[in-house]
Design an enzyme around this catalytic site. Structure first.
Site, PDB file in Angstrom:
ATOM      1  CG  ASP A  82      -1.978   1.025   1.230  1.00  0.00           C
ATOM      2  OD1 ASP A  82      -2.386   1.434   0.128  1.00  0.00           O
ATOM      3  OD2 ASP A  82      -2.436   1.425   2.323  1.00  0.00           O
ATOM      4  CG  HIS A  83      -0.511   4.897   0.020  1.00  0.00           C
ATOM      5  ND1 HIS A  83      -0.820   5.938  -0.828  1.00  0.00           N
ATOM      6  CD2 HIS A  83      -1.685   4.501   0.572  1.00  0.00           C
ATOM      7  CE1 HIS A  83      -2.122   6.168  -0.772  1.00  0.00           C
ATOM      8  NE2 HIS A  83      -2.673   5.308   0.061  1.00  0.00           N
ATOM      9  CB  VAL A 231     -10.853  -0.406   6.110  1.00  0.00           C
ATOM     10  CG1 VAL A 231     -11.099  -0.062   7.574  1.00  0.00           C
ATOM     11  CG2 VAL A 231     -12.118  -0.165   5.290  1.00  0.00           C
ATOM     12  CB  ALA A 232      -5.670   1.844   7.337  1.00  0.00           C
TER      13      ALA A 232
END
Length: 284
Positions: A82-83, A231-232
């Site tokens: 992620d990212h 969702v984090a």
């Protein structure tokens, strides 16, 4: 193989009108929660980690634990970067067994973003690794990156078409009014913009910053083309809140096997809700 590319599950979601949840994890316990809950509900699953998470826990450890949990539950899943921003870092993690990548060049000018993303796509597709990229910028904080609200940029529909065509990505993360972190006021999502992007782009669309969004907004976004929901923050708050509460009530507690139980239970309720919101129960 139990660690798989995200490409097939997102295409299936796109065809059948639901979304795949991507849950950011940090350690053994959070990995256990998302895999066990998804397996119980027969939901497709993407296990996501930021660069900070992989540095903290170790990419080999995350991949190995995820693979073992997936095998024990007979539940294939994607481990997702992620990212991530650097091709060299992505290459190292692909070599370690990751099969789903998000390259984030959204802070670069449009042409530079395209060039970076295309270099990642050219590399990853050799190894059947799916690639997500972001166009537009979400406000809020992700790892150590903070984007002020005034610097957040919505995705331009026509640029989205060009971006997908020139990069060859498998999915596109768009900015339509969500933000990383928790909302201080209810967000106003630009559903008209989402519709215009969907009309121009045929790859699955991704919604970041879904923590705390009303169910009605998630449901509507999925009906208009969102195929992956990230969702984090909501998970971290549930987990840490229950942990703090337990330790406040049991000041003498010292055994992680005891105080992790309520933390995992609280996080599990959030995972169950997100799976319900995504409409993906029984869709594995």
């Amino acid at each position: 193989m139990f660690i798989i590319s995200g490409r097939t599950m997102l295409k299936k979601a796109q065809q059948e009108g639901y979304a795949v949840p991507a849950f950011n994890i940090h350690n053994l316990e959070t990995l256990q929660v998302v895999v066990e809950t998804a397996a119980e509900l027969r939901s497709p699953l993407i296990v996501a980690g930021t660069p900070g998470t992989f540095s903290y826990a170790g990419v080999g450890n995350i991949v190995a634990i995820a693979a073992e949990l997936a095998k024990s539950w007979n539940h294939p899943l994607a481990v997702h970067l992620d990212h991530h921003e650097k091709l060299a870092d992505i290459k190292m993690k692909v070599a370690a067994g990751v099969r789903s990548v998000m390259i984030d060049g959204s802070h670069f000018p449009f042409a530079d973003n395209i060039a970076l993303v295309k270099s990642v796509v050219d590399y990853c597709h050799r190894y059947d690794v799916s690639v997500e990229a972001e166009l537009g910028r979400l406000g809020g904080q992700e790892d150590d990156l903070i984007v002020d609200g005034k610097d957040a940029l919505y995705t331009h529909p026509e640029q989205a078409r060009e971006f997908v065509e020139k990069t060859g990505i498998d999915s596109l993360a768009i900015a339509i009014g969500t933000a990383h972190g928790l909302y201080t006021a209810e967000p106003k999502l630009d559903f008209e913009r989402l519709t215009e992007i969907r009309q121009r782009v045929d790859v699955p669309l991704v919604l970041h910053g879904a923590s705390g969004l009303p169910t009605r907004d998630i449901t509507r976004a999925i009906s208009l083309g969102i195929c992956k929901v990230n969702v984090a923050t909501e998970l971290k708050i549930a987990f840490s809140g229950a942990l703090k509460n337990y330790l406040t009530q049991h000041a003498e507690a010292s055994d992680p096997r005891h105080y992790m139980i309520p933390a995992k239970a609280a996080m599990k309720e959030v995972v169950r809700k997100v799976i319900a919101d995504c409409g993906c129960e029984g869709k594995l």
